[in-house]
Design a protein around this motif. Structure first.
Motif, short mmCIF file in Angstrom:
data_model
loop_
_atom_site.label_atom_id
_atom_site.label_comp_id
_atom_site.label_asym_id
_atom_site.label_seq_id
_atom_site.Cartn_x
_atom_site.Cartn_y
_atom_site.Cartn_z
N ILE A 12 33.97 79.60 -77.76
CA ILE A 12 34.26 78.44 -77.24
C ILE A 12 35.31 77.70 -78.03
CG2 ILE A 12 33.21 75.95 -76.55
CD1 ILE A 12 30.56 77.61 -76.07
N LEU A 13 34.95 77.72 -79.24
CA LEU A 13 35.91 77.01 -80.13
C LEU A 13 37.45 77.50 -80.18
CD1 LEU A 13 33.69 76.30 -83.22
CD2 LEU A 13 34.55 74.65 -81.84
N ASP A 14 37.41 79.13 -80.05
CA ASP A 14 38.92 79.65 -80.01
C ASP A 14 39.44 79.32 -78.69
OD1 ASP A 14 38.53 81.14 -82.31
OD2 ASP A 14 37.77 83.01 -81.43
N ALA A 15 38.67 79.16 -77.59
CA ALA A 15 39.22 78.74 -76.39
C ALA A 15 39.80 77.45 -76.59
CB ALA A 15 38.33 79.01 -75.13
N ALA A 16 38.97 76.42 -76.92
CA ALA A 16 39.30 75.08 -77.15
C ALA A 16 40.74 74.81 -77.92
CB ALA A 16 38.11 74.27 -77.57
N ARG A 17 40.63 75.64 -79.01
CA ARG A 17 41.83 75.51 -80.07
C ARG A 17 43.07 75.85 -79.28
NH1 ARG A 17 39.54 78.46 -83.49
NH2 ARG A 17 38.62 77.01 -84.77
N GLU A 18 42.96 76.92 -78.49
CA GLU A 18 44.16 77.34 -77.76
C GLU A 18 44.64 76.46 -76.64
OE1 GLU A 18 45.14 81.05 -74.74
OE2 GLU A 18 44.05 81.62 -76.65
N MET A 19 43.39 75.82 -75.95
CA MET A 19 43.87 74.78 -74.90
C MET A 19 44.23 73.49 -75.34
SD MET A 19 40.87 76.13 -72.33
CE MET A 19 41.32 75.24 -70.89
N VAL A 20 43.76 73.10 -76.51
CA VAL A 20 43.93 71.67 -76.88
C VAL A 20 45.40 71.32 -77.03
CG1 VAL A 20 43.59 71.78 -79.54
CG2 VAL A 20 42.92 69.67 -78.14
N SER A 21 46.19 72.44 -77.55
CA SER A 21 47.60 72.07 -77.66
C SER A 21 48.27 72.30 -76.64
CB SER A 21 48.07 73.13 -78.80
OG SER A 21 48.01 74.47 -78.15
N GLU A 22 47.66 72.51 -75.32
CA GLU A 22 48.50 72.72 -74.09
C GLU A 22 48.62 71.02 -73.58
OE1 GLU A 22 46.18 75.32 -71.83
OE2 GLU A 22 46.84 77.29 -72.96
N PRO A 23 49.64 70.99 -72.50
CA PRO A 23 49.59 69.61 -72.03
C PRO A 23 48.52 69.38 -71.06
CG PRO A 23 51.48 71.13 -71.27
CD PRO A 23 50.85 71.76 -72.28
N GLY A 24 48.27 68.42 -70.77
CA GLY A 24 47.23 67.94 -69.83
C GLY A 24 45.72 67.62 -70.56
N GLU A 25 44.93 67.33 -69.73
CA GLU A 25 43.59 66.79 -70.33
C GLU A 25 42.69 67.85 -70.65
OE1 GLU A 25 39.60 64.21 -69.00
OE2 GLU A 25 41.65 63.85 -68.02
N LEU A 26 41.89 68.02 -71.63
CA LEU A 26 41.08 69.10 -71.77
C LEU A 26 39.85 69.26 -71.06
CD1 LEU A 26 40.56 71.84 -73.78
CD2 LEU A 26 39.54 70.41 -75.28
N HIS A 27 39.49 70.00 -70.28
CA HIS A 27 38.37 70.30 -69.20
C HIS A 27 37.27 71.17 -69.76
CE1 HIS A 27 40.20 67.34 -66.34
NE2 HIS A 27 41.15 68.03 -66.43
N LEU A 28 36.10 70.66 -69.80
CA LEU A 28 35.06 71.64 -70.53
C LEU A 28 34.88 72.73 -69.69
CD1 LEU A 28 32.72 69.07 -72.06
CD2 LEU A 28 34.41 70.43 -73.08
#
Length: 179
Positions: A12-28
């Motif tokens: 979960i943390l790895d996925a969030a780490r990758e996704m948080v730097s992408e544009p747009g809102e982070l959806h769980l």
């Protein structure tokens, strides 16, 4: 925590780490899907998006702090400091995404503990540099933290060109000079 629980949390943390730097809102829900876990599993580990981002932020800081000792052990002090700053720069790209989505009250609580942790890492790096004669004696960890805040203000479009140059300027300012 059981092995599968630890593995799920890390995914979960790895996925969030990758996704948080992408544009747009982070959806769980998107984080859970990318991590290969169900939403229930995600919510068992992180009750809210802020909880997930706080854990991600804490893990990133802990990795950065842990790197100081190993870098000093493996490299000359000036090279250890350079490599640590490169990691700090990579971390700053993630941090920008986190700051944008974490509420101010959560950020303030995390920020106070972060400065203490980074201060310990910088104490290790600066002490090795001072002992070797490569780093100025009149610089303390808070000076370096303040100087490195520029990383939070460099835009994505200029990151590749500007950050290496600014890190060189920062490191040059920390080095001792023959008078």
């Amino acid at each position: 925590m059981r092995t599968d629980g630890s593995r799920n949390r890390a995914a979960i943390l790895d996925a969030a780490r990758e996704m948080v730097s992408e544009p747009g809102e982070l959806h769980l829900s998107a984080v859970a899907k990318k991590a290969g876990v169900g939403q229930g599993t995600l919510y068992r580990h992180f009750a809210s998006r802020d909880d997930l981002l706080a854990a991600l932020y804490t893990d990133e800081i802990d990795d950065l702090v842990d790197a100081a000792e190993s870098l000093v052990a493996a490299h000359a002090p000036d090279e250890a400091l350079r490599r640590w700053f490169e990691r700090l720069a990579a971390y700053a790209r993630v941090k920008v995404g986190i700051i944008e989505v974490v509420e101010a009250s959560v950020w303030a609580d995390m920020s106070s503990t972060t400065h203490d942790k980074l201060g310990r890492a910088l104490t290790t790096l600066l002490a090795a540099g001072v002992e070797s004669g490569q780093v100025r004696r009149d610089v303390d960890p808070r000076d370096v933290i303040l100087l490195s805040w520029f990383l939070a203000h460099v835009g994505a479009d200029e990151w590749r060109d500007r950050v290496p140059r600014l890190l060189d300027v920062l490191l040059d300012g920390l080095r001792t000079r023959e008078r």
